[in-house]
Design an enzyme around this catalytic site. Structure first.
Site, PDB file in Angstrom:
ATOM      1  N   HIS A 255       0.835  -1.158  -0.136  1.00  0.00           N
ATOM      2  CA  HIS A 255      -0.038  -0.030  -0.186  1.00  0.00           C
ATOM      3  C   HIS A 255       1.064   1.139   0.149  1.00  0.00           C
ATOM      4  CE1 HIS A 255       1.042  -0.268   4.029  1.00  0.00           C
ATOM      5  NE2 HIS A 255       0.875   1.013   4.245  1.00  0.00           N
ATOM      6  N   ASP A 257       0.712   5.105   1.618  1.00  0.00           N
ATOM      7  CA  ASP A 257       0.151   5.919   2.991  1.00  0.00           C
ATOM      8  C   ASP A 257      -0.765   7.059   2.100  1.00  0.00           C
ATOM      9  OD1 ASP A 257       0.858   4.133   4.772  1.00  0.00           O
ATOM     10  OD2 ASP A 257       2.614   5.200   5.282  1.00  0.00           O
ATOM     11  N   HIS A 312       4.638   0.141  -0.048  1.00  0.00           N
ATOM     12  CA  HIS A 312       5.597  -0.812   1.079  1.00  0.00           C
ATOM     13  C   HIS A 312       4.389  -1.743   1.601  1.00  0.00           C
ATOM     14  CE1 HIS A 312       3.893   3.019   2.728  1.00  0.00           C
ATOM     15  NE2 HIS A 312       3.782   2.297   4.000  1.00  0.00           N
ATOM     16  N   ARG A 322       6.087  -8.913  16.368  1.00  0.00           N
ATOM     17  CA  ARG A 322       6.626  -7.540  16.335  1.00  0.00           C
ATOM     18  C   ARG A 322       5.515  -6.400  16.678  1.00  0.00           C
ATOM     19  NH1 ARG A 322       6.421  -4.630  11.171  1.00  0.00           N
ATOM     20  NH2 ARG A 322       8.003  -3.270  11.136  1.00  0.00           N
TER      21      ARG A 322
END
Length: 403
Positions: A255, A257, A312, A322
């Site tokens: 995607h 941002d 990304h 994580r």
């Protein structure tokens, strides 16, 4: 100011709830869909079909090498002209290519950053009934979500999130604290205070970065800083659990941002962020004391396409969970987004029409799953205009939840 002197050993009410020492809300309503999703985190062998992504999205590059991103010393840039010239040249080169760089000298207290990361860990360890007090309402940005099962039925991300707003000059300066106490209860006031202070630190860091971006585009230090000074940004805590089949799913799909700028704090030594550059996925690994910054669609429109909002994603791991914290810098909801008036007698044609952040956010939340063609689709949704549509340079459209 929040007292962080004992943050490493401090036991907050939220963490006490997670340990079972304070009872969770007995009236908490558990969504069957979310309950089923959370049960998946305990799977040992395989993941369900809604979490499986197409191979083209999940496959790694033949060699997933680390992306060579510049490390920009923002503190030096603000202190002297030579530091600013160097920083501006660094971000100009990165933003014309892939839009990613890392920053040091940002002024964020390491103890505050640690407390914010630990606070996210404590929240995601809470019982579902407690987290569901903050569940996200359909069509909105803020709240708790698990795998975005409330929005999508396929290509679900392997993660949980908690998002909340931060007004740069909001009311009594307690917007974040009030959010935590009103949705989760007074026991979460301390956690709200931590995030209120962290968001203020992110605001100051993002506006400093905007000074560097303004100089890099020949507009001076104040142009973009003033544009975003009264903004209304979004803070998101991300949790990526261990996954039995990490090669078949994603923590966050490919995607771009929609926001103007994203500042990411990654926890520990577990990498997950990857950027698509020249057809190959490159990792951006966590580095102590550094923040990862990337350009979003709104700033790409503000620069009339000169600076790139790049595709990304986040990958997950079999053996390691994580966490990360993402701060999305956004303009005031009603501020008109348009590039500065051209100084050249023969300016480049406008690539995108004027729009407000409120319109773009509504479009990505209710009508379109953000991808690398969001601005093109948004321009068509707004209606006919005299602007041309910028060609996509990131390959085929990919989709995922961003802001």
């Amino acid at each position: 100011m929040v007292d962080l002197s004992n943050s490493a050993t401090m036991s907050t009410p939220a963490m006490e709830i997670a340990r079972g020492r304070i009872p969770a809300d007995p009236n908490g309503i558990e969504s069957k869909n979310v309950t089923n999703v959370l049960d998946l985190w305990r799977l040992k062998k395989e993941i369900p079909a809604p979490f499986i992504w197409p191979h083209a999205d999940t496959h790694p590059s033949p060699t997933t090498t680390e992306l060579d991103v510049p490390v920009v010393d923002v503190g030096a840039a603000l202190r002297c002209a030579a530091g600013m010239r160097h920083a501006a040249a660094q971000v100009a080169a990165a933003c014309a290519s892939h839009g990613f760089f890392q920053v040091t000298g940002h002024g964020v207290d390491p103890a505050l950053a640690r407390a914010a990361l630990d606070g996210a860990g404590g929240f995601f360890d809470l019982p579902l009934a407690t987290k569901q007090r903050a569940r996200r309402a359909p069509g909105t940005v803020t709240g708790y979500a698990s795998a975005h099962a409330d929005r999508f039925a396929s290509k679900l991300p392997w993660k949980e999130t908690l998002s909340f707003g931060h007004d740069h000059h909001g009311g009594n300066g307690r917007v974040v604290v009030d959010y935590f106490t009103s949705t989760l209860g007074d026991d979460f006031k301390y956690l709200g205070l931590v995030y209120q202070e962290y968001c203020k630190a992110m605001e100051e860091a993002s506006l400093a970065i905007m000074e560097v971006l303004g100089v890099s585009l020949g507009l001076g230090r104040g142009y973009y800083r003033d544009f975003f000074a009264d903004g209304s940004s979004i803070m998101r805590c991300n949790y990526y659990p261990r996954c039995p089949e990490p090669d078949r799913t994603l923590g966050t799909g490919p995607h771009c941002d929609p926001s103007a700028l994203t500042i990411l704090l990654q926890d520990g030594g577990v990498d997950g962020l990857q950027v698509l550059v020249d057809g190959a996925w490159r990792s951006v690994r966590p580095k102590p004391g550094e923040l990862v910054v990337n350009i979003g669609d709104t700033f790409m429109a503000l620069s009339n396409g000169r600076y790139k909002s790049c595709l990304h994603r986040a990958v997950v791991h079999r053996e390691h969970e994580r966490r990360s914290l993402a701060y999305f810098l956004c303009p005031r909801h009603d501020r008109v987004v348009r590039p500065p008036a051209p100084a050249s007698p023969a300016p480049a044609p406008r690539l995108y029409p004027d729009f407000t952040w409120a319109d773009l956010m509504r479009f990505t939340q209710r009508h379109y799953r953000a991808d690398n063609r969001t601005l093109d689709a948004f321009a068509r949704w707004l209606g006919p205009s005299s602007c041309s549509i910028a060609p996509s340079s990131n390959g085929p459209a990919q989709a995922e939840e961003a802001v």
